[in-house]
Design a protein around this motif. Structure first.
Motif, PDB file in Angstrom:
ATOM      1  N   ARG A   1       0.685  -1.357   0.048  1.00 47.90           N
ATOM      2  CA  ARG A   1       0.056  -0.165   0.051  1.00 47.90           C
ATOM      3  C   ARG A   1       0.772   1.264  -0.031  1.00 47.90           C
ATOM      4  O   ARG A   1       0.465   2.433  -0.711  1.00 47.90           O
ATOM      5  CB  ARG A   1      -1.092  -0.042   1.397  1.00 47.90           C
ATOM      6  CG  ARG A   1      -2.190  -0.792   1.028  1.00 47.90           C
ATOM      7  CD  ARG A   1      -3.232  -0.794   2.272  1.00 47.90           C
ATOM      8  NE  ARG A   1      -4.306  -1.602   2.084  1.00 47.90           N
ATOM      9  CZ  ARG A   1      -5.326  -1.236   1.445  1.00 47.90           C
ATOM     10  NH1 ARG A   1      -5.203  -0.070   0.628  1.00 47.90           N
ATOM     11  NH2 ARG A   1      -6.248  -1.987   1.147  1.00 47.90           N
TER      12      ARG A   1
ATOM     13  N   HIS B   1      -1.589  -1.578  -5.731  1.00 52.08           N
ATOM     14  CA  HIS B   1      -2.678  -2.336  -5.266  1.00 52.08           C
ATOM     15  C   HIS B   1      -2.975  -3.657  -5.857  1.00 52.08           C
ATOM     16  O   HIS B   1      -3.651  -4.435  -5.142  1.00 52.08           O
ATOM     17  CB  HIS B   1      -3.865  -1.355  -6.099  1.00 52.08           C
ATOM     18  CG  HIS B   1      -3.720  -0.096  -5.531  1.00 52.08           C
ATOM     19  ND1 HIS B   1      -3.842   0.472  -4.304  1.00 52.08           N
ATOM     20  CD2 HIS B   1      -3.550   1.369  -6.450  1.00 52.08           C
ATOM     21  CE1 HIS B   1      -3.766   1.710  -4.089  1.00 52.08           C
ATOM     22  NE2 HIS B   1      -3.564   2.109  -5.536  1.00 52.08           N
TER      23      HIS B   1
ATOM     24  N   ASP C   1     -11.300  -3.972  -4.461  1.00 50.47           N
ATOM     25  CA  ASP C   1     -10.215  -2.824  -4.629  1.00 50.47           C
ATOM     26  C   ASP C   1      -9.267  -2.979  -5.765  1.00 50.47           C
ATOM     27  O   ASP C   1      -8.620  -1.909  -6.189  1.00 50.47           O
ATOM     28  CB  ASP C   1      -9.126  -3.102  -3.325  1.00 50.47           C
ATOM     29  CG  ASP C   1     -10.065  -2.918  -1.931  1.00 50.47           C
ATOM     30  OD1 ASP C   1     -10.985  -2.182  -2.210  1.00 50.47           O
ATOM     31  OD2 ASP C   1      -9.330  -2.895  -0.904  1.00 50.47           O
TER      32      ASP C   1
END
Length: 405
Positions: free
Chosen positions: A197, A202, A235
């Motif tokens: 992160r 990602h 995500d």
């Protein structure tokens, strides 16, 4: 004395299933002190022998519900315990560069060297089990974090170092999990997620989160596994490389399968279908991270067959597993044993106990010299499943030969 006391404290803590932070809180409660003068870091120092509890020893004994003498007793010689991340990393924030760093300046060459080491570890994991690799994996992780904290570098080199720490944490976490060190693996995965992160990678963060979700699903935390696997998929988004998206969906499918129930079974099948569609979008011109080299159509078939086995649909599972195993590399002993274990259970579900016993015997033979908790657990599952057929001669012979398993 310090080392023996530390080993005893750790043994009793793990017997209760407590984290180091939980033990710290219980010690403070037993001592009747306000606040938390003892924290996780102090417990870690006691357990590793870096410090001796001294005046805290009676309160440790009270918190653990054991006599003080038990904690101070000398250890009997035994196999050296597996290392933990705490043994290799500083107690403070491990991804915080040291202030006033005076270390040497490094460039992209050192990053490339670390990248090659990470890849070598992945290749070793293809043919060796967690018990063989956990020590070198943790040593490499410590070395990488030490370089990041103590060296000087440009912003881009810093980002690349964090990415390699994340990739190294992914394979080290997998290795720790395979060695049965699940709490340790979770700490490693979370370290990797933090590194990824910070590097704003990602896809890597999603891979690490998916690996942790997979472990949760397999260790009695099915609800958390579903939540985390779905979060990793969400995500990453629709722009994730096809192999990455297929892997995330694979883990979503497994998480739903382990959660059980009709609705979860349907969700698992949908995720499997979407994983196949995602992989079919992969092409020669599509760039995926190198660490996803193992994600292919064969791997998706393995997951599909495992889902069918878990859902007790052997007519679907058995042909898929036989197809995968027919062309599988026999040097990958652990994976061969694991895939055969699913076939043994599917054959039992198909009311083919004689053939299930023959496959189970092969799994046990392969697993005998493989220090993998995953394989050991699958052997236990097979033998428990075959108890139903204890009257069948082939099964009775297998159970008699392996009562301890």
């Amino acid at each position: 004395m310090g080392t023996s006391v530390g080993a005893n404290i750790k043994r009793e803590r793990e017997r209760l299933g407590w984290s180091q932070a939980r033990l710290a809180r219980e010690v403070c409660r037993a001592a009747g002190v306000v606040g938390e003068p003892v924290g996780r870091q102090e417990v870690s120092r006691w357990e590793t022998g870096k410090r001796t509890p001294r005046e805290w020893l009676p309160f440790l004994a009270a918190a653990l519900s054991v006599p003080v003498d038990l904690l101070s007793a000398p250890q009997n010689p035994a196999e050296p315990s597996l290392p933990t991340l705490a043994d290799f990393l500083p107690a403070e924030d491990v991804l915080e560069p040291l202030s006033g760093r005076a270390g040497r300046r490094i460039g992209i060459g050192e990053v490339v060297d670390l990248q090659q080491r990470v890849h070598s570890l992945r290749l070793a994991d293809d043919v060796l089990a967690g018990g063989d690799l956990i020590r070198p994996a943790l040593r490499d992780l410590r070395r990488a974090v030490k370089v990041y904290r103590e060296s000087t570098y440009t912003r881009e080199v810093a980002r690349q170092l964090l990415i390699q720490i994340g990739e190294l944490a992914q394979i080290a976490g997998w290795i720790a999990s395979d060695a049965g060190q699940h709490e340790e693996a979770e700490r490693i995965y979370r370290l990797g997620i933090s590194a990824a992160r910070q590097a704003e990678d990602h896809i890597l963060a999603g891979n690490l989160a998916g690996s942790l979700a997979y472990q949760m699903s397999n260790t009695g935390r099915e609800g958390e596994g579903v939540t985390l696997a779905q979060a990793a998929l969400n995500d990453a988004g629709l722009d994730a490389p096809p192999k990455a998206r297929a892997l995330y969906l694979d883990r979503v499918a497994w998480a739903h399968t382990k959660a059980g129930g009709v609705a979860n079974g349907q969700a698992a099948m949908r995720a499997l279908g979407e994983a196949g569609e995602a992989l079919s979008a992969d092409s020669e011109g599509t760039e995926s991270p190198p660490y996803l080299y193992w994600v292919d159509a064969g791997e998706l078939k393995v997951m599909e067959s495992r889902v069918y086995t878990e859902l007790h649909r052997p007519l679907r599972a058995v042909p898929l597993l036989r197809g995968v195993l027919s062309g599988y590399d026999a040097t990958h002993t652990r994976e061969m044993a694991l895939y055969l274990s699913w076939l043994a259970v599917a054959l039992a579900d198909a009311n083919e106990p004689e053939e299930a016993a023959a496959v189970a015997d092969r799994v046990i033979t392969l697993g005998t010299d493989t220090p993998s908790e995953r394989v050991a657990e699958r052997i236990r599952v097979i033998l428990e499943r075959l108890q139903e057929f204890a009257g069948v001669p082939e099964v009775a012979s297998l159970l008699a030969d392996h009562p301890a398993a």
